[in-house]
Design an enzyme around this catalytic site. Structure first.
Site, PDB file in Angstrom:
ATOM      1  N   CYS A   1      -7.128  -3.080   2.164  1.00 40.02           N
ATOM      2  CA  CYS A   1      -8.405  -2.776   2.821  1.00 40.02           C
ATOM      3  C   CYS A   1      -9.076  -4.055   3.300  1.00 40.02           C
ATOM      4  CB  CYS A   1      -9.283  -1.950   1.893  1.00 40.02           C
ATOM      5  SG  CYS A   1     -10.696  -1.205   2.704  1.00 40.02           S
TER       6      CYS A   1
ATOM      7  N   HIS B   1      -5.517   2.671   1.009  1.00 36.05           N
ATOM      8  CA  HIS B   1      -5.509   2.316  -0.412  1.00 36.05           C
ATOM      9  C   HIS B   1      -4.276   2.914  -1.086  1.00 36.05           C
ATOM     10  CE1 HIS B   1      -9.512   0.490  -0.703  1.00 36.05           C
ATOM     11  NE2 HIS B   1      -9.780   1.266   0.328  1.00 36.05           N
TER      12      HIS B   1
ATOM     13  N   GLU C   1      -3.268   2.435  -3.982  1.00 35.62           N
ATOM     14  CA  GLU C   1      -3.602   2.746  -5.387  1.00 35.62           C
ATOM     15  C   GLU C   1      -4.319   4.087  -5.520  1.00 35.62           C
ATOM     16  OE1 GLU C   1      -5.287   0.799  -3.460  1.00 35.62           O
ATOM     17  OE2 GLU C   1      -7.429   0.885  -3.887  1.00 35.62           O
TER      18      GLU C   1
END
Lengths: 271, 204
Positions: B79, B181, B183
């Protein structure tokens, strides 16, 4: 193309998931981490946890829940309920939540929206609006900038939908975005718990009034309701609780239906 | 040692938890020496670019990060960890960034809701082992108001459509960076991180 999000909501008290009908009559049903993992597998695009006890001694229990969920589940999740200040927000975000949802505190101390946005970024700050249709003649009590006037159609409520505020829902939506809210979680109190569909007029009015994503909440009972919320209501995401919670429909079934109707949806399982 | 750079970004614990889940040990650090000693460096990010650059400068992390990238250490930016690699950003009234990848960070077009928030598809623009087991047009989770526009299009590893076809993933030498993202992108995101870590731990 950005897909429409399907979001199950888990109401939590004392570390356990419950769901009420029109905010009363709670029924216990499950461990938040297990349910979160299940919803993730079924294709939930995000999760929302609402701490409905929200007394200060319950905060630590919720922080533990957030911590445990974030160790096991790798999709975004929002946590709301009783967050009063930047420190409350920080604890929840540090425990692993991606966003915090503010409601009552945002109405009484709107500056916490701006403080939270400055500290954690607008994308972390969801403001929840509980709105109810105004019936009968409108009583204009005071003359604040967001108060209901002769043209108002929905009033916002606080304290889990128990207290009217005299504030106009559309005006308030614009104000919270101006202050730094990155997303709006919009619940129709008239429709919530009745499974007769989302309040499409309300959802559309709010979605068209602001330039941030709007999550429609309250009233899902059939596949068509989800479709109507994103097409007619112009919602960016749709939230439901009991429908998924009691297994009436799975998230996968809702997604298959929307996909067959041409709505952009994240396919389940394989990306 | 896998170092996750801590400059106060909201998502660093999520990144650490995802990598821990994959069976690796991570160290969250804001110590420039630890960053220099690390075998793999991960720069997470969420929030505003200006604040991020200010924090990195205050913690004296800008030069160490530049150095590990120049030394060809494996690097993963997420990001804002992607955006700061470019020359400058339009965000926060205009900010100079690392200039490791020439180009500008631009605001998303005004006709759609900003931030872009949710799952969108990654169109793979190159063939690369980091995509092993990840079908083209897989969905990843995005939260951003700005996007990177690199001058040299050969660094573009993936693109995403949100009113504009923007570069959502860069691969250049030892650098991998994503606008989305991983994650928070479920199994697909974990697979991407796992591929990156496998590629860079086997080769040592």
């Amino acid at each position: 193309m950005l897909t429409k999000r399907i979001i199950p909501c888990l109401d939590v008290t004392g570390g356990r998931v419950v769901k009420g009908v029109s905010f009363v009559q709670l029924r216990d049903a499950g461990d938040p981490v297990d349910l979160a993992a299940l919803y993730d597998q079924e294709g939930a695009d995000e999760l929302v946890f609402l701490d409905i006890t929200a007394s200060s001694d319950a905060r630590q229990i919720m922080i533990d829940v957030v911590e445990r969920v974030s160790n096991e589940v790798f999709i975004p999740f929002t946590v709301g309920g009783g967050l009063r200040n930047v420190e409350d927000m920080r604890q929840i975000l540090e425990a692993g939540a991606d966003k915090v949802s503010l409601n009552t505190a945002a109405v009484f101390t709107p500056e916490i929206i701006a403080e939270g946005a400055a500290k954690f970024g607008n994308q972390c700050i969801v403001v929840a609006i509980d709105a109810k249709r105004i019936e009968g003649e409108i009583q204009v009590v005071k003359e604040g900038p967001y108060d209901i006037d002769k043209d108002s159609r929905w009033e916002i409520y606080t304290h889990g939908g128990r207290k009217p505020t005299g504030i106009d829902a559309v005006k308030w939506a614009k104000e919270i975005v101006r202050l730094g809210s990155g997303e709006i979680l919009l619940t129709s109190m008239d429709c919530d718990g009745h499974q007769d569909g989302y309040d499409l007029e309300l959802t559309r009015a709010i979605s068209e009034a602001v330039n941030v994503p709007v999550i429609a909440s309250g009233g899902a009972g059939k596949f068509e309701h989800f479709y109507d919320a994103v097409v007619e209501g112009k919602a960016d995401a749709v939230l439901a609780a009991s429908l998924f919670h009691y297994g009436t429909y799975s998230i996968g079934q809702v997604k298959d239906y929307l996909s067959s109707k041409g709505i952009p949806i994240r396919n389940i399982g394989k990306g | 040692m896998i170092a996750i750079i801590d400059y106060g970004a909201g998502n660093l614990r999520s990144v650490a938890k995802a990598i821990t889940k994959l069976g690796y040990q991570v160290e969250i650090t804001s110590d420039p020496n630890k960053v220099l000693e690390a075998d793999i460096v991960i720069l997470p990010g969420v929030g505003a670019a200006g604040d991020t650059m200010d924090s990195l400068q205050k913690l004296e992390l800008v030069e160490p990060i530049k150095r590990v990238i120049k030394e060809a250490k494996p690097f993963f930016g997420i990001c804002l960890g992607l955006q700061v690699l470019l020359t400058s950003t339009e965000e926060s009234g205009g900010y100079e960034c690392f200039n490791l990848i020439p180009g500008i960070v631009r605001l998303l077009p005004p006709n759609l809701k900003v931030p872009e928030m949710g799952w969108n598809q990654l169109k793979q623009k190159i063939s690369h082992p980091i995509f092993e087991g990840i079908p083209d047009m897989s969905n990843f989770y995005f939260v951003h108001s700005y996007y990177v526009d690199p001058a040299d299009k050969s660094v573009v590893a993936g693109e995403t459509d949100y009113g504009v076809n923007f570069c959502s993933m860069i691969i250049k030498d030892n650098m991998v960076a994503t606008q989305f993202h991983p994650e928070k992108s479920g199994e697909t995101g974990l697979k991407l991180l796992s591929n990156f870590l496998k590629l860079n731990t086997n080769s040592k």
